[in-house]
Structures are given as C-alpha cells and as structure tokens.
Design a protein around this motif. Structure first.
Motif, PDB file in Angstrom:
ATOM      1  N   LEU A 232       0.820  -1.014  -0.231  1.00 23.02           N
ATOM      2  CA  LEU A 232      -0.046  -0.095  -0.015  1.00 23.02           C
ATOM      3  C   LEU A 232       0.711   1.575  -0.422  1.00 23.02           C
ATOM      4  O   LEU A 232       0.183   2.244   0.041  1.00 23.02           O
ATOM      5  CB  LEU A 232      -0.844  -0.134   1.819  1.00 23.02           C
ATOM      6  N   LEU A 233       2.054   0.985   0.434  1.00 18.29           N
ATOM      7  CA  LEU A 233       2.814   1.947   0.332  1.00 18.29           C
ATOM      8  C   LEU A 233       2.948   2.720  -1.049  1.00 18.29           C
ATOM      9  O   LEU A 233       3.724   4.747  -1.394  1.00 18.29           O
ATOM     10  CB  LEU A 233       4.257   1.641   0.802  1.00 18.29           C
ATOM     11  N   VAL A 234       3.099   1.616  -1.823  1.00 18.79           N
ATOM     12  CA  VAL A 234       3.240   2.423  -3.689  1.00 18.79           C
ATOM     13  C   VAL A 234       1.715   2.175  -3.995  1.00 18.79           C
ATOM     14  O   VAL A 234       2.679   2.269  -5.373  1.00 18.79           O
ATOM     15  CB  VAL A 234       4.620   1.043  -3.869  1.00 18.79           C
ATOM     16  N   TRP A 235       1.264   1.494  -3.723  1.00 19.48           N
ATOM     17  CA  TRP A 235      -0.090   1.629  -4.926  1.00 19.48           C
ATOM     18  C   TRP A 235      -1.051   1.851  -4.048  1.00 19.48           C
ATOM     19  O   TRP A 235      -2.275   1.079  -2.832  1.00 19.48           O
ATOM     20  CB  TRP A 235      -0.144  -0.238  -4.618  1.00 19.48           C
ATOM     21  N   PRO A 236      -1.709   2.829  -4.494  1.00 20.17           N
ATOM     22  CA  PRO A 236      -2.689   3.984  -4.311  1.00 20.17           C
ATOM     23  C   PRO A 236      -3.954   3.456  -3.864  1.00 20.17           C
ATOM     24  O   PRO A 236      -4.863   2.964  -4.944  1.00 20.17           O
ATOM     25  CB  PRO A 236      -2.422   5.075  -4.798  1.00 20.17           C
ATOM     26  N   LEU A 237      -4.465   3.275  -2.972  1.00 23.63           N
ATOM     27  CA  LEU A 237      -6.175   2.572  -2.534  1.00 23.63           C
ATOM     28  C   LEU A 237      -7.186   3.975  -1.845  1.00 23.63           C
ATOM     29  O   LEU A 237      -6.796   4.738  -0.976  1.00 23.63           O
ATOM     30  CB  LEU A 237      -6.361   1.525  -2.530  1.00 23.63           C
ATOM     31  N   THR A 238      -8.570   3.825  -2.204  1.00 19.73           N
ATOM     32  CA  THR A 238      -9.266   5.015  -1.159  1.00 19.73           C
ATOM     33  C   THR A 238      -8.800   4.138   0.451  1.00 19.73           C
ATOM     34  O   THR A 238      -8.694   2.927   0.686  1.00 19.73           O
ATOM     35  CB  THR A 238     -10.700   4.580  -1.178  1.00 19.73           C
ATOM     36  N   ASP A 239      -9.389   4.969   1.222  1.00 16.97           N
ATOM     37  CA  ASP A 239      -9.023   4.722   2.398  1.00 16.97           C
ATOM     38  C   ASP A 239      -9.923   3.618   3.392  1.00 16.97           C
ATOM     39  O   ASP A 239      -9.659   2.413   3.208  1.00 16.97           O
ATOM     40  CB  ASP A 239      -9.735   5.754   3.791  1.00 16.97           C
ATOM     41  N   LEU A 240     -10.528   2.945   3.021  1.00 20.45           N
ATOM     42  CA  LEU A 240     -11.828   1.783   2.940  1.00 20.45           C
ATOM     43  C   LEU A 240     -10.954   0.420   2.119  1.00 20.45           C
ATOM     44  O   LEU A 240     -11.398  -0.835   2.476  1.00 20.45           O
ATOM     45  CB  LEU A 240     -13.592   2.417   2.178  1.00 20.45           C
ATOM     46  N   GLU A 241     -10.667   0.600   0.663  1.00 19.04           N
ATOM     47  CA  GLU A 241     -10.173  -0.344   0.007  1.00 19.04           C
ATOM     48  C   GLU A 241      -9.156  -0.790   0.934  1.00 19.04           C
ATOM     49  O   GLU A 241      -8.700  -1.988   0.523  1.00 19.04           O
ATOM     50  CB  GLU A 241      -9.963   0.140  -1.646  1.00 19.04           C
ATOM     51  N   ALA A 242      -8.367   0.635   1.592  1.00 21.55           N
ATOM     52  CA  ALA A 242      -6.965  -0.245   2.014  1.00 21.55           C
ATOM     53  C   ALA A 242      -7.079  -0.675   2.944  1.00 21.55           C
ATOM     54  O   ALA A 242      -5.857  -1.891   3.404  1.00 21.55           O
ATOM     55  CB  ALA A 242      -5.959   1.126   2.814  1.00 21.55           C
ATOM     56  N   GLN A 243      -8.138  -1.056   4.055  1.00 22.66           N
ATOM     57  CA  GLN A 243      -9.096  -0.984   4.855  1.00 22.66           C
ATOM     58  C   GLN A 243      -9.073  -2.611   4.916  1.00 22.66           C
ATOM     59  O   GLN A 243      -8.767  -3.738   6.037  1.00 22.66           O
ATOM     60  CB  GLN A 243      -9.358  -0.603   6.233  1.00 22.66           C
ATOM     61  N   VAL A 244     -10.032  -2.951   4.074  1.00 24.82           N
ATOM     62  CA  VAL A 244     -10.339  -4.284   3.726  1.00 24.82           C
ATOM     63  C   VAL A 244      -9.567  -5.107   3.046  1.00 24.82           C
ATOM     64  O   VAL A 244      -9.571  -6.390   3.488  1.00 24.82           O
ATOM     65  CB  VAL A 244     -11.809  -3.597   2.668  1.00 24.82           C
ATOM     66  N   PHE A 245      -8.841  -4.614   1.934  1.00 26.36           N
ATOM     67  CA  PHE A 245      -7.256  -5.173   1.531  1.00 26.36           C
ATOM     68  C   PHE A 245      -6.658  -5.797   2.553  1.00 26.36           C
ATOM     69  O   PHE A 245      -6.255  -6.749   2.934  1.00 26.36           O
ATOM     70  CB  PHE A 245      -6.750  -4.688   0.334  1.00 26.36           C
ATOM     71  N   LEU A 246      -5.868  -4.722   3.875  1.00 27.89           N
ATOM     72  CA  LEU A 246      -5.126  -5.292   4.438  1.00 27.89           C
ATOM     73  C   LEU A 246      -6.259  -6.430   5.710  1.00 27.89           C
ATOM     74  O   LEU A 246      -5.872  -7.482   6.126  1.00 27.89           O
ATOM     75  CB  LEU A 246      -4.671  -3.719   5.596  1.00 27.89           C
ATOM     76  N   ILE A 247      -6.869  -5.846   6.266  1.00 24.49           N
ATOM     77  CA  ILE A 247      -7.814  -7.197   6.986  1.00 24.49           C
ATOM     78  C   ILE A 247      -8.221  -8.150   6.503  1.00 24.49           C
ATOM     79  O   ILE A 247      -7.829  -9.857   6.649  1.00 24.49           O
ATOM     80  CB  ILE A 247      -9.766  -6.491   7.018  1.00 24.49           C
ATOM     81  N   GLN A 248      -8.265  -8.504   5.175  1.00 25.38           N
ATOM     82  CA  GLN A 248      -8.096  -9.123   4.143  1.00 25.38           C
ATOM     83  C   GLN A 248      -6.847 -10.227   4.125  1.00 25.38           C
ATOM     84  O   GLN A 248      -6.944 -11.816   4.344  1.00 25.38           O
ATOM     85  CB  GLN A 248      -9.461  -9.518   2.759  1.00 25.38           C
ATOM     86  N   CYS A 249      -5.821  -9.509   4.275  1.00 25.10           N
ATOM     87  CA  CYS A 249      -4.764 -10.686   4.338  1.00 25.10           C
ATOM     88  C   CYS A 249      -4.492 -10.530   5.063  1.00 25.10           C
ATOM     89  O   CYS A 249      -3.105 -11.203   5.659  1.00 25.10           O
ATOM     90  CB  CYS A 249      -3.813  -9.360   3.571  1.00 25.10           C
ATOM     91  N   ALA A 250      -5.052 -10.554   6.534  1.00 25.13           N
ATOM     92  CA  ALA A 250      -4.471 -10.604   8.000  1.00 25.13           C
ATOM     93  C   ALA A 250      -5.458 -11.525   8.391  1.00 25.13           C
ATOM     94  O   ALA A 250      -5.570 -12.378   9.753  1.00 25.13           O
ATOM     95  CB  ALA A 250      -4.319  -9.726   8.498  1.00 25.13           C
ATOM     96  N   MET A 251      -6.119 -12.505   7.454  1.00 22.43           N
ATOM     97  CA  MET A 251      -7.195 -13.734   7.417  1.00 22.43           C
ATOM     98  C   MET A 251      -6.079 -15.169   8.368  1.00 22.43           C
ATOM     99  O   MET A 251      -5.621 -15.196   7.099  1.00 22.43           O
ATOM    100  CB  MET A 251      -8.058 -13.561   6.849  1.00 22.43           C
ATOM    101  N   PRO A 252      -6.659 -16.037   8.735  1.00 24.36           N
ATOM    102  CA  PRO A 252      -6.385 -17.111   9.530  1.00 24.36           C
ATOM    103  C   PRO A 252      -6.573 -17.747   8.265  1.00 24.36           C
ATOM    104  O   PRO A 252      -6.426 -17.827   6.628  1.00 24.36           O
ATOM    105  CB  PRO A 252      -7.353 -17.343  10.675  1.00 24.36           C
ATOM    106  N   VAL A 253      -5.908 -19.013   8.296  1.00 24.11           N
ATOM    107  CA  VAL A 253      -5.305 -19.804   7.379  1.00 24.11           C
ATOM    108  C   VAL A 253      -6.888 -20.521   6.969  1.00 24.11           C
ATOM    109  O   VAL A 253      -7.689 -20.901   8.014  1.00 24.11           O
ATOM    110  CB  VAL A 253      -4.514 -21.340   8.138  1.00 24.11           C
ATOM    111  N   ALA A 254      -7.699 -21.003   5.648  1.00 29.50           N
ATOM    112  CA  ALA A 254      -8.098 -21.138   5.159  1.00 29.50           C
ATOM    113  C   ALA A 254      -8.933 -22.537   5.409  1.00 29.50           C
ATOM    114  O   ALA A 254      -7.923 -23.123   5.316  1.00 29.50           O
ATOM    115  CB  ALA A 254      -8.219 -21.059   3.676  1.00 29.50           C
ATOM    116  N   VAL A 255      -9.965 -22.924   5.298  1.00 31.03           N
ATOM    117  CA  VAL A 255     -10.691 -24.653   6.072  1.00 31.03           C
ATOM    118  C   VAL A 255     -10.124 -24.903   4.248  1.00 31.03           C
ATOM    119  O   VAL A 255     -10.021 -26.116   4.322  1.00 31.03           O
ATOM    120  CB  VAL A 255     -11.138 -24.269   6.268  1.00 31.03           C
ATOM    121  N   MET A 256     -10.377 -24.541   3.075  1.00 29.86           N
ATOM    122  CA  MET A 256     -10.210 -24.827   1.659  1.00 29.86           C
ATOM    123  C   MET A 256      -8.805 -25.799   1.778  1.00 29.86           C
ATOM    124  O   MET A 256      -8.328 -26.581   1.392  1.00 29.86           O
ATOM    125  CB  MET A 256     -10.499 -23.927   0.781  1.00 29.86           C
TER     126      MET A 256
END
Length: 293
Positions: A232-256
């Motif tokens: 995100l330091l080099v790839w600009p997103l809106t505030d909401l997009e950045a927040q959602v992106f960070l949370i999604q990338c911090a999720m646990p190991v997938a059941v799949m």
C-alpha cells in the motif's frame, strides 16, 4: 469503542460457536450440499449484487484485483524462500501459509468492522483468492492445475459478469437486484456456521508437535498483513479499500487449505491445528483495527 467492537464481533463469534455446536450435535453440515449451495448460489449472488451496488468503476475493481494478485505473488516468493531455508517441503506448506480465509471469515469480519459498503470490496478480493486455491493450491499439492474447475467456479464467473456489466454501464432491473440481494443474504451466516462446524470436526489427535503449527498460526496473518501494508506504500487505494485489503490479507489459514491437504495427502493434521490458532491471531488483528484505526 469497546462497545462498538463487541457489537461487531459478537455476531461473528456467536455464529461460529453455533456452527460448532450444530456440527457436533446434528447432521446439518454433513456432506457437500450446504457448502455447495453457498459456493454455487450465495457467494456469486452476493458478489454480483455487491459489485453492481458499490460506487466503483471497472478500473477501481481492476486496481483491487491487481494489488491482490501482486500480494499473492510476493507472499509466494517470501513464504517459499522461508520454507526452503527452514528445510520444510515447500509444495506441502505453501498453499496454507499463503491463502487467507477471505471467504467465510474475511467477508463477515469486513462487514462487521466497515459496514455493508465494504462487502463488494471484500468479495472481489476473496474471489481472487478462490482462483488461487484452484491454481496455486491444487497445483502445489497435486502437481497439476485444474483449469476446468477454475472456469466452473461460480464466484469467478460472477466477478467476470459484474466487470462486464460495469464496463458496459448496464444496470440490472430492481427486481433482479432484489433477488440477488435475497440470495446473497444467506451467505454470511451460513459461511460462519460452516467455519465453526469445520473447526469443531477437525481431528487433531495426530498433531504431536505444537511448535510448528504455532509458528505458522502467527506467520499467516502477520506476514500477510505486513506485506499488504508494504504494498500500500506504493499502490494507492481509497481508505476503505486499503482497510478491507489489510483485513483480508490478515485472515487465518483457510479451511479450503485443510480440505485440499486431506484430498492430496498433504500435512493435513498440522494445517488443521493451525486453523483455530491462526483464527485467534486474526481476531486480535481485527480487534486492533477496531480500537486504533
């Protein structure tokens, strides 16, 4: 703030707990019918409705898809190097450590933290991760790619349809959007209960070594979050997009990842133990977001 946080997380944890109880006491989640309904109907409807309802053009969606793909590539390189340096089989552990549970965990968490306006963003990211499950995940564990399975994937087809409709500036009629909304509404509660049932049904008796799953459980959410923040330091997103992106990338190991490890004779017991441990870490990240972001 504490009250807001508890109100946001209480429904998630309650549905996960309910799914765990029902998974133990009933046969509601036996077989593939319910998960198949969510994958084939619920998630595609939720994705299409969310994409067409949110204020995002085709280029905005493309930016979100692009940064997710780049993040996956960086995670693959970093994780592969670390596994190789540790002397662990890269193909066996790579999919589980790279792929976050952006579906039945990430989407509800984003909804709880950021509201309904975040749903479309969360589902777009989750769709990219699903494609990666059918390419990187199966490719690593089986030694071959499943292109046919990817092309038959409902969320992927819904994402393509949504992108085409946005590009053509086509608006679906109100009754159609209402139908999609009703179908998509089943997704989040069912996904959370399925997650609880899956965790409750994991057989952990063979997991003797706790150290490796414990390390993995911290690595998956925290490494994903750190690399997402650097991007995100080099790839600009809106505030909401950045927040959602960070949370999604911090999720646990997938059941799949556990399902694929069982199917292709991977380290299923270690992955099974890592899922609930990494879930605790990811919830800690969500708590930190709610308190300090």
């Amino acid at each position: 703030m504490i009250q807001h946080l508890s109100e946001a997380l209480f429904p998630l944890l309650s549905l996960i707990a309910l799914g765990a109880v029902l998974g133990r006491k009933t046969d509601f989640f036996d077989g593939k019918a319910l998960s198949g309904l969510v994958t084939a109907v619920g998630i595609p409807a939720l994705l299409l409705h969310s994409v067409l309802s949110m204020n995002m053009d085709i280029f905005g969606m493309g930016a979100l898809v692009g940064i997710t793909v780049v993040w996956l590539l960086v995670m693959v390189v970093v994780t592969g190097l670390l596994l190789a340096l540790a002397g662990l089989p890269v193909r066996s552990y790579l999919p589980a450590l790279v792929h976050p549970n952006t579906g039945n965990m990430g989407i509800p968490v984003c909804f709880a933290l950021f509201g309904p306006q975040s749903l479309g963003l969360a589902v777009v990211i989750s769709s990219v991760i699903q494609v990666s499950h059918f390419t990187l995940g199966i490719g690593c564990l089986s030694g071959r790619l499943s292109v046919r399975a990817m092309l038959r994937n409902g969320p992927v087809l819904a994402l393509i349809a949504g992108a085409l409709l946005l590009a053509a500036d086509i608006r679906l009629p109100g009754p159609v959007m209402t139908t999609l909304d009703m179908l998509g509404s089943i997704t989040i509660p069912v996904m959370l209960m399925l997650l609880g049932s899956s965790i409750a049904s994991l057989k952990l008796s063979g997991a003797r070594d706790m150290l490796r799953p414990l390390v993995f459980s911290f690595y998956r959410p925290l490494a994903g979050l750190a690399l997402a923040w650097l991007l995100l330091l080099v790839w600009p997103l809106t505030d909401l997009e950045a927040q959602v992106f960070l949370i999604q990338c911090a999720m646990p190991v997938a059941v799949m990842s556990y399902v694929l490890a069982v199917r292709y004779q991977g380290p299923s017991q270690e992955i099974a133990l890592t899922i609930p441990l990494s879930l605790v870490v990811s919830l800690g990240v969500a708590v930190a977001f709610a308190l300090f972001w």
